[in-house]
Design an enzyme around this catalytic site. Structure first.
Site, short mmCIF file in Angstrom:
data_model
loop_
_atom_site.label_atom_id
_atom_site.label_comp_id
_atom_site.label_asym_id
_atom_site.label_seq_id
_atom_site.Cartn_x
_atom_site.Cartn_y
_atom_site.Cartn_z
NE ARG A 98 -3.41 2.36 2.82
CZ ARG A 98 -3.16 3.29 3.75
NH1 ARG A 98 -2.17 3.15 4.60
NH2 ARG A 98 -3.92 4.37 3.82
CG HIS A 142 -0.98 9.11 3.12
ND1 HIS A 142 -1.26 7.78 3.28
CD2 HIS A 142 -0.49 9.52 4.31
CE1 HIS A 142 -0.96 7.40 4.51
NE2 HIS A 142 -0.48 8.44 5.15
CD GLU A 188 -4.74 8.17 9.75
OE1 GLU A 188 -4.36 9.30 10.13
OE2 GLU A 188 -4.28 7.12 10.20
CG ASN A 329 -5.42 4.02 8.63
OD1 ASN A 329 -5.64 3.11 7.84
ND2 ASN A 329 -4.80 5.14 8.30
CE1 TYR A 331 -0.46 2.57 13.49
CE2 TYR A 331 -2.25 4.03 12.83
CZ TYR A 331 -1.07 3.38 12.54
OH TYR A 331 -0.50 3.51 11.31
CD GLU A 397 -1.83 4.25 8.09
OE1 GLU A 397 -1.62 4.67 9.24
OE2 GLU A 397 -1.82 4.97 7.08
#
Ligand SMILES: *[C@@H]1O[C@H](CO)[C@@H](O)[C@H](O)[C@H]1NC(C)=O
Ligand SMILES: *[C@@H]1O[C@H](CO)[C@@H](O)[C@H](O)[C@H]1NC(C)=O
Ligand SMILES: *[C@@H]1O[C@H](CO)[C@@H](O)[C@H](O)[C@H]1NC(C)=O
Ligand SMILES: *[C@@H]1O[C@H](CO)[C@@H](O)[C@H](O)[C@H]1NC(C)=O
Ligand SMILES: *[C@@H]1O[C@H](CO)[C@@H](O)[C@H](O)[C@H]1NC(C)=O
Ligand SMILES: *[C@@H]1O[C@H](CO)[C@@H](O)[C@H](O)[C@H]1NC(C)=O
Length: 506
Positions: A98, A142, A188, A329, A331, A397
């Site tokens: 990616r 991005h 995002e 994404n 985390y 992500e």
């Protein structure tokens, strides 16, 4: 840390890995499920002013000293080293890569003439990937919006962006789409807007007093909503173009990417439960409700009022259903506490409209690394299943942060990946429509918030090394064994981990 306690920690880690209930192999996932790793243009390419590329808003941000002196002028120099990097992907056994296209490398003025050297670079990279059996998954934006368009009309706060973004996307589909099956319009989108137009701590650094960090322009009460509105329209316009003009022959898919937090209430009180729903509506529903239902969430309309743009019927129909997949994404998890008093504030921004407080995300706040709570990722996927009709999802992500200089034996990252990939398998088995997993990041790169202070890479890069040599970390070995030993059983997996640990620590 003394060497004794160092050994103890290693032993504990090993035990935690060996005893994990999450024993699985690549074969437990469907063959069409895709495993990869990711980067983005400004974070790895370098060659920032070479071969016709012009600055993006991220270049400007970095060169204003906003990233602790770090910038992407050279970064990982992937622009010159893409062949070497593709070989490293082959070494690991990555099934997909990616990455993103630098808009201002391809179209230096943001619109108009195309830069042949930019075209050539992305053609070369795509061809190199394809000829090595690695799928390219490409993001169009991005955080690196062309500075030329930002200067000309203010970028995403102007409706003019819809036309320019669609033309840029059209060029990419036309030139690369014969070899690319997965397109993501924006990375995002929600955080790009919150950091860039509300708090002002990310490019293009728009905000207004009393919010944000000393911006020279912007309006935190209105611009975040305006920018998001235009992002949704630009995304939908590009997606419609793809579906009408390219999809039938190129047979690819198009989606958009959001940052998620796996929100959970701080306490068992009803107030915090409602606040958690509000956080989900403001951070995820802001995009997902229009994309799935054609309108903003009810609570946003109520709290934001006339500052929230509205969709015409035409726009609503354009946006609704304008994605084949969603990029997520994830985390870490954030605990949510109600703060309805913020709604009384005279001047309001996104934060005040959302009316919550976030609490600690880490088990131990002194830890640099993220805690590992795969059940929260499962909960998040369950949320998409129940609220948004279980759309196809790629985890775009997910990865562990370690200090830049930490050891090549990155056990924290191995544990993190093992935990989350296991959680993903559980979610998949429970009916979640998840289609792929991309570890962030392939290389130690220029991080948006931390510059070069922290790292997420499978490969270590010593910034002082003039050759910018890539060195595999333990996580690269672990991922590689996971991906290549397709047939091996859970016993072999544990044995491998023991072997790796023996390899690294004796
Ligand atoms: C904002 O500017 C003031 C005055 O120049 C300065 O004291 C303060 O540290 C700045 N705040 C941030 C967050 O940069
Ligand atoms: C932001 O925009 C609103 C609506 O146009 C306006 O009322 C307000 O004064 C603006 N705020 C700033 C700081 O410019
Ligand atoms: C919330 O409720 C659960 C079960 O009812 C309980 O186990 C837990 O301790 C409670 N948590 C808090 C923070 O009150
Ligand atoms: C599994 O899926 C069902 C149906 O969507 C849901 O009710 C349940 O909570 C899920 N289990 C977990 C652990 O997410
Ligand atoms: C990395 O390590 C070197 C030498 O140990 C040290 O001088 C440098 O400050 C460290 N850099 C970071 C970003 O921690
Ligand atoms: C672990 O090491 C032993 C001895 O070197 C070897 O026979 C075995 O194949 C290794 N297992 C794995 C999964 O790599």
């Amino acid at each position: 840390m003394s060497s004794l306690s160092f050994c103890l920690v290693l032993l504990l880690n090993l035990v935690a890995l060996a005893l994990g209930a999450d024993k699985y192999s690549r074969d437990d996932f469907p063959p069409e499920f895709v495993f990869g790793s990711g980067t983005s243009a400004y974070q790895v390419e370098g060659a920032a002013s070479q071969d016709g590329r012009t600055p993006s808003i991220w270049d400007t941000f970095a060169h204003a000293g906003k990233m602790a002196g770090a910038n992407g002028d050279i970064a990982c120099d992937q622009y010159h080293r893409y062949k070497e990097d593709v070989q490293l992907m082959v070494d690991i056994g990555l099934e997909a890569y990616r990455f993103s296209i630098s808009w201002s490398r391809l179209i230096p003025n943001g619109r108009g003439p195309v830069n042949p050297k930019g075209l050539q670079y992305y053609n070369n990279l795509i061809n190199e990937l394809i000829s090595n059996g690695i799928q390219p998954h490409i993001t169009l934006h991005h955080s690196d919006f062309p500075q030329a368009l930002e200067d000309e009309y203010g970028g995403w706060v102007s409706r003019k962006i819809v036309k320019d973004f669609t033309a840029y996307a059209d060029l990419c589909f036309r030139k690369f789409g014969d070899r690319v099956s997965h397109w993501t319009t924006l990375n995002e989108a929600n955080v790009f807007v919150l950091g860039g137009y509300d708090g002002g701590y990310l490019p293009p650094q728009h905000c207004s007093s009393p919010f944000g960090f000393n911006c020279t322009k912007g309006n935190s009460t209105t611009e975040p909503y305006l920018a998001t509105h235009h992002i949704l329209l630009a995304h939908a316009s590009a997606a419609r173009l793809y579906k009408e003009k390219y999809q039938y022959k190129q047979k690819g898919f198009i989606g958009i990417n959001l940052y998620t937090i796996g929100a959970i209430p701080l306490t068992n009180t009803t107030k915090d439960a409602i606040a958690t729903q509000r956080a989900n509506d403001f951070l995820i529903g802001w995009y997902m409700d229009p994309l799935v239902y054609g309108e903003y969430p009810h609570v946003m309309k109520k709290n934001v009022g006339s500052r929230l743009p509205s969709f015409t019927d035409f726009e609503s129909n354009l946006v609704k259903g304008s994605f084949d997949f969603l990029g997520v994404n994830y985390y870490a998890t954030v605990q949510v506490k109600d703060n309805s008093e913020k709604l009384e504030m005279e001047v309001r921004n996104f934060d005040a409209d959302m009316a919550i407080e976030f609490a600690a995300t880490q088990d131990d706040p002194s830890e640099f690394e993220f805690s590992i709570t795969p059940w929260n990722l499962q909960g998040l996927l369950e949320y998409f299943k129940q609220v948004y009709g279980n759309p196809p999802i790629y985890i775009h992500e997910n990865g562990q942060r370690t200090p830049r200089n930490s050891s090549l034996e990155d056990w924290h990252r191995v544990k993190y990946m093992k935990g989350y990939i296991g959680g993903l398998l559980d979610a998949l088995r429970n009916g979640s429509n998840v289609r792929g997993y991309f570890e962030w990041s392939f290389l130690d790169l220029l991080e948006l918030l931390d510059g070069y202070q922290s790292s997420f890479g499978l490969y270590y890069i010593d910034l002082d090394d003039p050759d910018i040599r890539r060195q595999p970390k333990l996580s690269a070995h672990w991922y590689s064994h996971f991906l290549k030993r397709k047939g091996f059983n859970s016993y072999g997996f544990i044995e491998l981990e023991k072997n790796l640990s023996a390899l690294s620590y004796t």
